[in-house]
Scaffold this motif. Structure first.
Motif, PDB file in Angstrom:
ATOM      1  N   ALA A   1      -1.506  -5.382   0.634  1.00 43.61           N
ATOM      2  CA  ALA A   1      -2.762  -4.701   0.947  1.00 43.61           C
ATOM      3  C   ALA A   1      -2.605  -3.795   2.157  1.00 43.61           C
ATOM      4  O   ALA A   1      -1.702  -3.974   2.982  1.00 43.61           O
ATOM      5  CB  ALA A   1      -3.861  -5.730   1.210  1.00 43.61           C
ATOM      6  N   CYS A   2      -3.502  -2.851   2.229  1.00 41.25           N
ATOM      7  CA  CYS A   2      -3.665  -2.052   3.452  1.00 41.25           C
ATOM      8  C   CYS A   2      -2.388  -1.325   3.862  1.00 41.25           C
ATOM      9  O   CYS A   2      -2.073  -1.237   5.052  1.00 41.25           O
ATOM     10  CB  CYS A   2      -4.140  -2.966   4.580  1.00 41.25           C
ATOM     11  SG  CYS A   2      -4.987  -2.117   5.910  1.00 41.25           S
ATOM     12  N   VAL A   3      -1.645  -0.784   2.905  1.00 34.91           N
ATOM     13  CA  VAL A   3      -0.453  -0.001   3.243  1.00 34.91           C
ATOM     14  C   VAL A   3      -0.918   1.361   3.753  1.00 34.91           C
ATOM     15  O   VAL A   3      -1.551   2.124   3.017  1.00 34.91           O
ATOM     16  CB  VAL A   3       0.476   0.177   2.037  1.00 34.91           C
ATOM     17  CG1 VAL A   3       1.714   0.975   2.431  1.00 34.91           C
ATOM     18  CG2 VAL A   3       0.868  -1.168   1.462  1.00 34.91           C
ATOM     19  N   ALA A   4      -0.640   1.649   5.004  1.00 35.18           N
ATOM     20  CA  ALA A   4      -1.137   2.883   5.600  1.00 35.18           C
ATOM     21  C   ALA A   4      -0.133   3.426   6.605  1.00 35.18           C
ATOM     22  O   ALA A   4       0.471   2.666   7.359  1.00 35.18           O
ATOM     23  CB  ALA A   4      -2.472   2.631   6.303  1.00 35.18           C
ATOM     24  N   VAL A   5       0.031   4.744   6.609  1.00 35.96           N
ATOM     25  CA  VAL A   5       0.882   5.437   7.579  1.00 35.96           C
ATOM     26  C   VAL A   5       0.087   6.620   8.122  1.00 35.96           C
ATOM     27  O   VAL A   5      -0.553   7.352   7.360  1.00 35.96           O
ATOM     28  CB  VAL A   5       2.202   5.925   6.944  1.00 35.96           C
ATOM     29  CG1 VAL A   5       3.023   6.715   7.960  1.00 35.96           C
ATOM     30  CG2 VAL A   5       2.996   4.747   6.406  1.00 35.96           C
ATOM     31  N   HIS A   6       0.113   6.791   9.425  1.00 33.41           N
ATOM     32  CA  HIS A   6      -0.601   7.884  10.083  1.00 33.41           C
ATOM     33  C   HIS A   6      -0.171   9.234   9.492  1.00 33.41           C
ATOM     34  O   HIS A   6       1.003   9.451   9.187  1.00 33.41           O
ATOM     35  CB  HIS A   6      -0.299   7.844  11.588  1.00 33.41           C
ATOM     36  CG  HIS A   6      -1.197   8.701  12.412  1.00 33.41           C
ATOM     37  ND1 HIS A   6      -1.057  10.067  12.481  1.00 33.41           N
ATOM     38  CD2 HIS A   6      -2.249   8.389  13.208  1.00 33.41           C
ATOM     39  CE1 HIS A   6      -1.974  10.575  13.286  1.00 33.41           C
ATOM     40  NE2 HIS A   6      -2.711   9.571  13.752  1.00 33.41           N
TER      41      HIS A   6
ATOM     42  N   GLY B   1       3.899   2.747  21.803  1.00 35.98           N
ATOM     43  CA  GLY B   1       2.612   2.143  22.117  1.00 35.98           C
ATOM     44  C   GLY B   1       1.500   2.456  21.146  1.00 35.98           C
ATOM     45  O   GLY B   1       0.383   1.939  21.298  1.00 35.98           O
ATOM     46  N   MET B   2       1.754   3.259  20.125  1.00 34.88           N
ATOM     47  CA  MET B   2       0.726   3.648  19.154  1.00 34.88           C
ATOM     48  C   MET B   2       1.043   3.051  17.789  1.00 34.88           C
ATOM     49  O   MET B   2       2.179   3.115  17.322  1.00 34.88           O
ATOM     50  CB  MET B   2       0.665   5.179  19.054  1.00 34.88           C
ATOM     51  CG  MET B   2      -0.275   5.710  18.005  1.00 34.88           C
ATOM     52  SD  MET B   2      -0.171   7.525  17.945  1.00 34.88           S
ATOM     53  CE  MET B   2      -1.232   7.882  16.543  1.00 34.88           C
ATOM     54  N   VAL B   3       0.037   2.463  17.139  1.00 35.63           N
ATOM     55  CA  VAL B   3       0.217   1.926  15.789  1.00 35.63           C
ATOM     56  C   VAL B   3       0.156   3.093  14.810  1.00 35.63           C
ATOM     57  O   VAL B   3      -0.891   3.752  14.675  1.00 35.63           O
ATOM     58  CB  VAL B   3      -0.861   0.881  15.453  1.00 35.63           C
ATOM     59  CG1 VAL B   3      -0.729   0.441  13.994  1.00 35.63           C
ATOM     60  CG2 VAL B   3      -0.746  -0.323  16.373  1.00 35.63           C
ATOM     61  N   ILE B   4       1.275   3.372  14.128  1.00 37.17           N
ATOM     62  CA  ILE B   4       1.319   4.502  13.201  1.00 37.17           C
ATOM     63  C   ILE B   4       1.471   4.060  11.748  1.00 37.17           C
ATOM     64  O   ILE B   4       1.477   4.900  10.848  1.00 37.17           O
ATOM     65  CB  ILE B   4       2.455   5.476  13.556  1.00 37.17           C
ATOM     66  CG1 ILE B   4       3.819   4.795  13.397  1.00 37.17           C
ATOM     67  CG2 ILE B   4       2.273   6.029  14.954  1.00 37.17           C
ATOM     68  CD1 ILE B   4       4.979   5.767  13.411  1.00 37.17           C
ATOM     69  N   GLY B   5       1.595   2.770  11.515  1.00 38.70           N
ATOM     70  CA  GLY B   5       1.708   2.279  10.147  1.00 38.70           C
ATOM     71  C   GLY B   5       1.399   0.802  10.083  1.00 38.70           C
ATOM     72  O   GLY B   5       1.526   0.082  11.080  1.00 38.70           O
ATOM     73  N   CYS B   6       0.961   0.338   8.927  1.00 44.06           N
ATOM     74  CA  CYS B   6       0.692  -1.092   8.763  1.00 44.06           C
ATOM     75  C   CYS B   6       0.713  -1.470   7.290  1.00 44.06           C
ATOM     76  O   CYS B   6       0.643  -0.615   6.403  1.00 44.06           O
ATOM     77  CB  CYS B   6      -0.665  -1.476   9.376  1.00 44.06           C
ATOM     78  SG  CYS B   6      -2.089  -0.886   8.448  1.00 44.06           S
ATOM     79  N   ALA B   7       0.835  -2.743   7.041  1.00 44.74           N
ATOM     80  CA  ALA B   7       0.720  -3.325   5.707  1.00 44.74           C
ATOM     81  C   ALA B   7       0.401  -4.798   5.890  1.00 44.74           C
ATOM     82  O   ALA B   7       0.711  -5.390   6.933  1.00 44.74           O
ATOM     83  CB  ALA B   7       2.005  -3.141   4.900  1.00 44.74           C
ATOM     84  N   ALA B   8      -0.220  -5.400   4.873  1.00 47.54           N
ATOM     85  CA  ALA B   8      -0.593  -6.811   4.953  1.00 47.54           C
ATOM     86  C   ALA B   8      -0.147  -7.538   3.700  1.00 47.54           C
ATOM     87  O   ALA B   8      -0.071  -6.954   2.609  1.00 47.54           O
ATOM     88  CB  ALA B   8      -2.103  -6.964   5.129  1.00 47.54           C
ATOM     89  N   LEU B   9       0.167  -8.815   3.864  1.00 50.18           N
ATOM     90  CA  LEU B   9       0.493  -9.703   2.757  1.00 50.18           C
ATOM     91  C   LEU B   9      -0.530 -10.822   2.750  1.00 50.18           C
ATOM     92  O   LEU B   9      -0.502 -11.697   3.615  1.00 50.18           O
ATOM     93  CB  LEU B   9       1.908 -10.264   2.920  1.00 50.18           C
ATOM     94  CG  LEU B   9       2.359 -11.215   1.810  1.00 50.18           C
ATOM     95  CD1 LEU B   9       2.564 -10.457   0.504  1.00 50.18           C
ATOM     96  CD2 LEU B   9       3.639 -11.951   2.209  1.00 50.18           C
ATOM     97  N   HIS B  10      -1.450 -10.786   1.781  1.00 51.88           N
ATOM     98  CA  HIS B  10      -2.482 -11.811   1.659  1.00 51.88           C
ATOM     99  C   HIS B  10      -2.072 -12.813   0.583  1.00 51.88           C
ATOM    100  O   HIS B  10      -1.852 -12.421  -0.567  1.00 51.88           O
ATOM    101  CB  HIS B  10      -3.835 -11.193   1.291  1.00 51.88           C
ATOM    102  CG  HIS B  10      -4.359 -10.213   2.299  1.00 51.88           C
ATOM    103  ND1 HIS B  10      -4.275 -10.426   3.651  1.00 51.88           N
ATOM    104  CD2 HIS B  10      -4.969  -9.000   2.140  1.00 51.88           C
ATOM    105  CE1 HIS B  10      -4.823  -9.411   4.294  1.00 51.88           C
ATOM    106  NE2 HIS B  10      -5.242  -8.517   3.401  1.00 51.88           N
ATOM    107  N   THR B  11      -1.916 -14.060   0.961  1.00 54.42           N
ATOM    108  CA  THR B  11      -1.491 -15.096   0.012  1.00 54.42           C
ATOM    109  C   THR B  11      -2.691 -15.868  -0.531  1.00 54.42           C
ATOM    110  O   THR B  11      -3.777 -15.847   0.052  1.00 54.42           O
ATOM    111  CB  THR B  11      -0.523 -16.071   0.693  1.00 54.42           C
ATOM    112  OG1 THR B  11      -1.171 -16.646   1.841  1.00 54.42           O
ATOM    113  CG2 THR B  11       0.746 -15.355   1.151  1.00 54.42           C
ATOM    114  N   PHE B  12      -2.461 -16.555  -1.668  1.00 56.37           N
ATOM    115  CA  PHE B  12      -3.498 -17.348  -2.328  1.00 56.37           C
ATOM    116  C   PHE B  12      -2.926 -18.729  -2.605  1.00 56.37           C
ATOM    117  O   PHE B  12      -1.838 -18.858  -3.179  1.00 56.37           O
ATOM    118  CB  PHE B  12      -3.942 -16.678  -3.631  1.00 56.37           C
ATOM    119  CG  PHE B  12      -4.540 -15.312  -3.423  1.00 56.37           C
ATOM    120  CD1 PHE B  12      -5.915 -15.154  -3.329  1.00 56.37           C
ATOM    121  CD2 PHE B  12      -3.723 -14.189  -3.301  1.00 56.37           C
ATOM    122  CE1 PHE B  12      -6.475 -13.896  -3.120  1.00 56.37           C
ATOM    123  CE2 PHE B  12      -4.272 -12.939  -3.099  1.00 56.37           C
ATOM    124  CZ  PHE B  12      -5.647 -12.786  -3.000  1.00 56.37           C
TER     125      PHE B  12
END
Length: 437
Positions: A358-363, A338-349
């Motif tokens: 973008a926004c690669v993050a891990v708790h 139930g907890m978000v411990i990591g994320c990443a985004a793919l922004h297209t053009f």
């Protein structure tokens, strides 16, 4: 609490499970030892109760002790290899006879409807047949297994048709070939393949042990297949533990939601496992407390909590709630219980064949577990599905991590025009590019 009617409290607490199990498909294995030791009467009554509650039942029964007793009486000493007996013609004749006797006995008990029995008034139609197709084990390590076989396929459509008619399906540990032969099968393998073919909600294995225990003797309530497989490797080939764990792990990996290991020694095991919060045995399930998935609007709060410390350290550009809501379809998250411990985004053009990672993050508490690599791999798969030829990333702190994963330094001219025009020269972010070969 009123102690005069304890069953009332139990009934209230079990009501959510009664509703949840209605219309579900359960495959239940009853090992031959339960029938040989006189434990089957209670189990049959419990099966009838499940039937009246709307559970779709497929019952597989074992016959190992009954066959061994019959072979001993006939003076036949079976040869064992790789945990199976070699079913030569004499042994196979005994297997067929015993399986037929046990099936008839089981169907007779399921038909019992006398007023003084728990089955009174229950219309229970038990059906068996050539529902499991098999193939021979053949010759292995120089040993001809004769009529010992393995499951080729389960006739799921035929079983589904019977279940739709409110029949209880009975499967003996026998299989049939397209050439008209009959093969001796392992009952746990039959149960496993039946559960997989039907997409069963539960596979329930009733054996000697009441579950799996750790080194301190504590019952393990829930395990994943990965948790259970070390125990499987240590188990003796052909043992009940090996057969049940093998079936449970395979079923969990092939879509069966939950497999339960419980003991037929416990009269209350079946209902106790199904209708109490904690259960009484061990459950093996592929469901993980940690999963990688596309982000949803409900993850916004978790994303903000994850990203805020990194934004304060200057590792990420601040993102508002509104921006995250607008770009939520670009994000992947790793959720743990139930907890978000990591994320990443793919922004297209729209004007380029490359996209931004973008926004690669891990708790902080969950670093070191290759979660960043997991996010990157899924972003790359997503980018390739979109026909993109490269990824780029902007970073001020983690250049070497990107180097280690195939990115190379580039200049601003490598960026898509829109990103080039909005590049923040004050941050002096490194520009890194990775081709998607």
């Amino acid at each position: 609490m009123d102690t005069r009617f304890p069953f009332v409290d139990w009934f209230r607490n079990s009501s959510p499970y009664i509703n949840a199990h209605r219309g579900r498909t359960f495959v239940i294995l009853i090992e031959g030892e339960a029938m040989a030791r006189g434990r089957s009467e209670q189990l049959i009554q419990d099966l009838a109760l499940l039937h009246t509650l709307g559970v779709r039942l497929v019952v597989v029964f074992g016959i190992r002790p009954q066959v061994e007793l019959a072979l001993k009486a006939a003076g036949i000493a079976p040869k064992h290899h790789q945990g199976r007996w070699v079913a030569d013609p004499a042994i196979m004749a005994c297997v067929e006879r015993t399986a037929a006797e046990q099936r008839l006995w089981l169907e007779a008990r399921l038909s019992l409807g006398l007023p003084n029995t728990p089955l009174h008034g229950v219309e229970l139609t038990a059906v068996s047949g050539n529902l499991v197709m098999a193939k021979p084990l053949g010759v292995r390590e120089g040993i001809d297994f004769h009529h010992s076989g393995e499951v080729r396929r389960v006739r799921a459509a035929a079983i589904e048709g019977l279940l739709e008619k409110r029949s209880l399906v009975v499967l003996p540990p026998l299989g049939f070939s397209s050439t008209g032969e009959v093969f001796d099968l392992d009952a746990s393998e039959v149960a496993q393949h039946a559960a997989m073919a039907l997409g069963a909600d539960k596979l329930i294995l009733l054996g000697e042990a009441s579950g799996l225990y750790d080194h301190s003797g504590q019952l393990q309530r829930q395990l994943t297949p990965a948790d259970a497989e070390p125990l499987l490797r240590q188990a003796d080939p052909g043992s009940e533990l090996a057969r049940h764990l093998g079936a449970a792990c395979a079923a969990a990996r092939h879509g069966v939601a939950r497999t339960h290991l419980i003991s037929w020694h416990d009269h209350n095991a079946l209902l106790g496992e199904l209708f109490t919060r904690d259960g009484v045995g061990t459950m093996i399930t592929q469901h993980r407390y940690e999963q990688l998935r596309p982000a949803e609007l409900g993850d916004i709060g978790g994303l903000l909590e994850l990203l805020e410390p990194l934004e304060h350290r200057g590792m990420l550009v601040p993102r508002s709630r509104e921006r995250l809501e607008h770009e939520i379809d670009d994000y992947l998250v790793i959720e743990r219980d139930g907890m978000v411990i990591g994320c990443a985004a793919l922004h297209t053009f729209s004007d380029a064949e490359m996209a931004e990672l973008a926004c690669v993050a891990v708790h902080d508490d969950y670093r070191g577990g290759a979660r960043g690599e997991l996010l990157l791999a899924e972003i790359e798969r997503r980018a390739r599905r979109l026909g993109l030829t490269a990824l780029f990333a902007l970073t001020t702190h983690t250049t070497h991590w990107f180097f280690e994963h195939g990115f190379r330094l580039a200049d601003i001219d490598a960026l898509p025009p829109l990103k080039r025009d909005t590049y923040n020269h004050a941050r002096k972010s490194k520009i890194l590019v990775k081709p998607l070969a």
